[in-house]
Design an enzyme around this catalytic site. Structure first.
Site, mmCIF file in Angstrom:
data_model
loop_
_atom_site.group_PDB
_atom_site.id
_atom_site.type_symbol
_atom_site.label_atom_id
_atom_site.label_comp_id
_atom_site.label_asym_id
_atom_site.label_seq_id
_atom_site.Cartn_x
_atom_site.Cartn_y
_atom_site.Cartn_z
ATOM 1 N N GLY A 103 9.904 30.549 4.546
ATOM 2 C CA GLY A 103 8.978 30.396 3.436
ATOM 3 C C GLY A 103 7.979 29.298 3.696
ATOM 4 N N HIS A 118 13.091 26.870 -3.539
ATOM 5 C CA HIS A 118 12.597 25.812 -2.652
ATOM 6 C C HIS A 118 11.066 25.835 -2.607
ATOM 7 C CE1 HIS A 118 12.658 23.411 1.230
ATOM 8 N NE2 HIS A 118 11.441 23.923 1.233
ATOM 9 N N GLU A 119 10.494 27.028 -2.418
ATOM 10 C CA GLU A 119 9.028 27.126 -2.324
ATOM 11 C C GLU A 119 8.374 26.798 -3.663
ATOM 12 O OE1 GLU A 119 7.884 27.044 0.524
ATOM 13 O OE2 GLU A 119 9.702 27.722 1.520
ATOM 14 N N GLN A 175 1.660 22.824 1.029
ATOM 15 C CA GLN A 175 2.081 22.286 2.333
ATOM 16 C C GLN A 175 0.939 22.279 3.340
ATOM 17 O OE1 GLN A 175 5.818 24.915 2.523
ATOM 18 N NE2 GLN A 175 6.392 23.103 3.715
ATOM 19 N N CYS A 198 12.774 22.491 5.883
ATOM 20 C CA CYS A 198 11.409 22.604 5.370
ATOM 21 C C CYS A 198 10.429 22.256 6.481
ATOM 22 C CB CYS A 198 11.246 21.639 4.201
ATOM 23 S SG CYS A 198 9.612 21.674 3.454
ATOM 24 N N LEU A 199 9.359 23.031 6.591
ATOM 25 C CA LEU A 199 8.344 22.753 7.612
ATOM 26 C C LEU A 199 7.723 21.369 7.425
ATOM 27 C CD1 LEU A 199 6.507 26.220 7.611
ATOM 28 C CD2 LEU A 199 8.021 25.339 9.392
ATOM 29 N N HIS A 221 7.724 23.154 -4.253
ATOM 30 C CA HIS A 221 6.506 22.608 -3.627
ATOM 31 C C HIS A 221 5.323 22.672 -4.596
ATOM 32 C CE1 HIS A 221 7.746 21.785 0.478
ATOM 33 N NE2 HIS A 221 8.286 22.980 0.608
HETATM 34 NI NI NI Z 1 9.595 23.497 2.140
#
Ligand code: NI
Length: 171
Positions: A47, A138-139, A52, A96-97, A142
């Site tokens: 995701g 999670h997304e 981000q 997470c990226l 953000h």
């Molecule tokens: Ni993330």
């Protein structure tokens, strides 16, 4: 298409709240393509969310279909997503990226009813659970300026350095 730069923790912009999408125009479609390409660049990413990459709109992509045994809806472009019902709680490991060096144990709802607009602006409602429900939550965090590191109960016990984690073969 272009790969976009991913903001990394502790960049303060990751704490910014995103606003709803109002226009389903060419600019949005181009951005979705770029966001998709950027997600594909991340190792095993399931995701990504618009903030981000520094675009503060309520947009995310979730795709856990690389784990085909788990309940999933394929690649989902989530625009203005909302959780309208939830049920149950479960702890699971997340990465997470924007937090490349750590994973963490986070409590999430086990099952959710999710309402969102797809990339053409159609309203969709789905029920999902388990890992896909976790990835969606999670997304969505953000979009409200939250990271999983803000959700762990204990930073000392629930955060894990990635290198260490991989060396122990837990993955
Ligand atoms: Ni993330």
């Amino acid at each position: 298409m272009a790969t976009l730069e991913i903001l990394k923790y502790p960049d303060p912009r990751l704490k910014q709240e995103s606003v709803e999408v109002e226009h389903f125009d060419d600019d949005l479609q181009r951005f979705l393509d770029d966001l998709e390409e950027t997600m594909g660049d991340g190792p095993g990413a399931v995701g990504i969310a618009a903030p981000q990459v520094g675009r503060f709109q309520r947009i995310a992509i979730v795709d856990i279909s690389s784990k085909p045994k788990l309940v999933n809806h394929g690649r989902m472009f989530l625009i203005n997503p909302e959780i309208v019902e939830w049920d149950g709680l479960a702890v699971g490991r997340e990465g997470c990226l924007s937090v490349p060096d750590y994973t963490g144990n986070v409590v999430r709802a086990e099952r959710i009813k999710l309402r969102y607009l797809d990339r053409d602006g159609n309203e969709i409602e789905i029920d999902t659970e388990g890992y896909e429900a976790r990835a969606v939550q999670h997304e969505m965090d953000h979009l409200d300026g939250m990271l999983f590191v803000d959700r762990v109960v204990s930073r000392r016990h629930d955060l894990f350095r990635r290198k260490h984690y991989k060396q122990r073969g837990e993955r």
